[in-house]
Scaffold this motif. Sequence first.
Motif, PDB file in Angstrom:
ATOM      1  N   VAL A  40       0.831  -1.195   0.000  1.00 37.91           N
ATOM      2  CA  VAL A  40       0.000   0.000   0.000  1.00 37.91           C
ATOM      3  C   VAL A  40       0.871   1.253   0.000  1.00 37.91           C
ATOM      4  CG1 VAL A  40      -1.757   1.282   1.277  1.00 37.91           C
ATOM      5  CG2 VAL A  40      -1.864  -1.205   1.173  1.00 37.91           C
ATOM      6  N   ASN A  46       3.301   8.466  -4.149  1.00 40.09           N
ATOM      7  CA  ASN A  46       2.558   9.474  -3.391  1.00 40.09           C
ATOM      8  C   ASN A  46       3.091  10.878  -3.655  1.00 40.09           C
ATOM      9  OD1 ASN A  46       0.922   7.477  -2.320  1.00 40.09           O
ATOM     10  ND2 ASN A  46       2.153   7.256  -0.474  1.00 40.09           N
ATOM     11  N   ALA A  67      -1.511   0.673 -10.072  1.00 35.73           N
ATOM     12  CA  ALA A  67      -2.291   0.279  -8.895  1.00 35.73           C
ATOM     13  C   ALA A  67      -2.327  -1.240  -8.770  1.00 35.73           C
ATOM     14  CB  ALA A  67      -3.704   0.824  -9.004  1.00 35.73           C
ATOM     15  N   ARG A  68      -2.835  -1.707  -7.625  1.00 34.16           N
ATOM     16  CA  ARG A  68      -2.858  -3.132  -7.315  1.00 34.16           C
ATOM     17  C   ARG A  68      -4.073  -3.860  -7.841  1.00 34.16           C
ATOM     18  NH1 ARG A  68      -3.163  -2.959  -1.252  1.00 34.16           N
ATOM     19  NH2 ARG A  68      -4.509  -1.258  -1.839  1.00 34.16           N
ATOM     20  N   ASN A  69      -5.189  -3.139  -8.006  1.00 29.15           N
ATOM     21  CA  ASN A  69      -6.425  -3.804  -8.417  1.00 29.15           C
ATOM     22  C   ASN A  69      -7.344  -2.797  -9.099  1.00 29.15           C
ATOM     23  OD1 ASN A  69      -7.975  -2.458  -6.304  1.00 29.15           O
ATOM     24  ND2 ASN A  69      -6.947  -3.849  -4.898  1.00 29.15           N
ATOM     25  N   ARG A  71     -10.352  -1.646  -8.345  1.00 32.84           N
ATOM     26  CA  ARG A  71     -10.927  -0.617  -7.477  1.00 32.84           C
ATOM     27  C   ARG A  71      -9.932   0.513  -7.229  1.00 32.84           C
ATOM     28  NH1 ARG A  71     -10.048   0.387  -2.592  1.00 32.84           N
ATOM     29  NH2 ARG A  71      -9.139  -1.640  -2.128  1.00 32.84           N
ATOM     30  N   GLU A  72      -8.705   0.153  -6.892  1.00 28.02           N
ATOM     31  CA  GLU A  72      -7.697   1.168  -6.595  1.00 28.02           C
ATOM     32  C   GLU A  72      -7.358   2.007  -7.830  1.00 28.02           C
ATOM     33  OE1 GLU A  72      -3.466   1.624  -4.297  1.00 28.02           O
ATOM     34  OE2 GLU A  72      -3.746  -0.157  -5.541  1.00 28.02           O
ATOM     35  N   GLU A  75     -10.072   4.488  -8.510  1.00 27.93           N
ATOM     36  CA  GLU A  75     -10.028   5.596  -7.543  1.00 27.93           C
ATOM     37  C   GLU A  75      -8.914   6.575  -7.876  1.00 27.93           C
ATOM     38  OE1 GLU A  75      -9.659   3.831  -3.670  1.00 27.93           O
ATOM     39  OE2 GLU A  75     -11.698   3.035  -3.705  1.00 27.93           O
ATOM     40  N   ILE A  76      -7.735   6.053  -8.191  1.00 31.56           N
ATOM     41  CA  ILE A  76      -6.591   6.911  -8.520  1.00 31.56           C
ATOM     42  C   ILE A  76      -6.886   7.735  -9.758  1.00 31.56           C
ATOM     43  CG2 ILE A  76      -4.209   6.895  -9.388  1.00 31.56           C
ATOM     44  CD1 ILE A  76      -3.712   4.483  -7.496  1.00 31.56           C
ATOM     45  N   SER A 109      -9.425  -1.865 -17.091  1.00 29.98           N
ATOM     46  CA  SER A 109      -9.073  -2.133 -15.695  1.00 29.98           C
ATOM     47  C   SER A 109      -9.648  -3.457 -15.228  1.00 29.98           C
ATOM     48  CB  SER A 109      -9.578  -1.003 -14.796  1.00 29.98           C
ATOM     49  OG  SER A 109      -8.964   0.204 -15.123  1.00 29.98           O
ATOM     50  N   GLN A 113      -7.458  -6.755 -13.997  1.00 33.46           N
ATOM     51  CA  GLN A 113      -7.680  -7.430 -12.721  1.00 33.46           C
ATOM     52  C   GLN A 113      -7.978  -8.912 -12.949  1.00 33.46           C
ATOM     53  OE1 GLN A 113      -7.532  -6.160  -9.500  1.00 33.46           O
ATOM     54  NE2 GLN A 113      -7.754  -8.286  -8.854  1.00 33.46           N
TER      55      GLN A 113
END
Length: 137
Positions: A40, A46, A67-69, A71-72, A75-76, A109, A113
């Motif tokens: 994370v 960041n 990102a990792r997935n 959803r992330e 969001e980003i 995306s 995933q």
Amino acid sequence: MKIGYARVSTFEQKLESQIEVLKEAGAEEFSQEKFTGTTVERPQFNLVFKKLKDGDTLIVTKLDRLARNTREVLEIVQSLFNRGIKVHILNIGLIDNTPTGQLIFTIFSAFAQFERDLIVTRTQEGKNFAKLHDPSF
């Protein structure tokens, strides 16, 4: 400004190839780090995220560097869109804050995933098979 972000998952992997591709894509600045995608905390990401401003473009080589997935990543990217920042994923293309851009990005995306989940499943199945058939494993 075009800012590139490069990430590899292990300390043994090299960042040079990603950085070269980011340069060829027009990145004026770069940030790089070695962290697994499941981590994370990504301090360099960041910093880049905070530095980006309206009219900038974030460039990454592949979606899984961002990102990792699903959803992330959604969001980003939505957060970047809300700030007027474009996202250029080199193996997908420039993603902008239009209905079509968001639809295409959401679909890509989800497939990314799905592909990652399949790899994890196959790896686990292989390990389980090896354990059943090789007691020394």
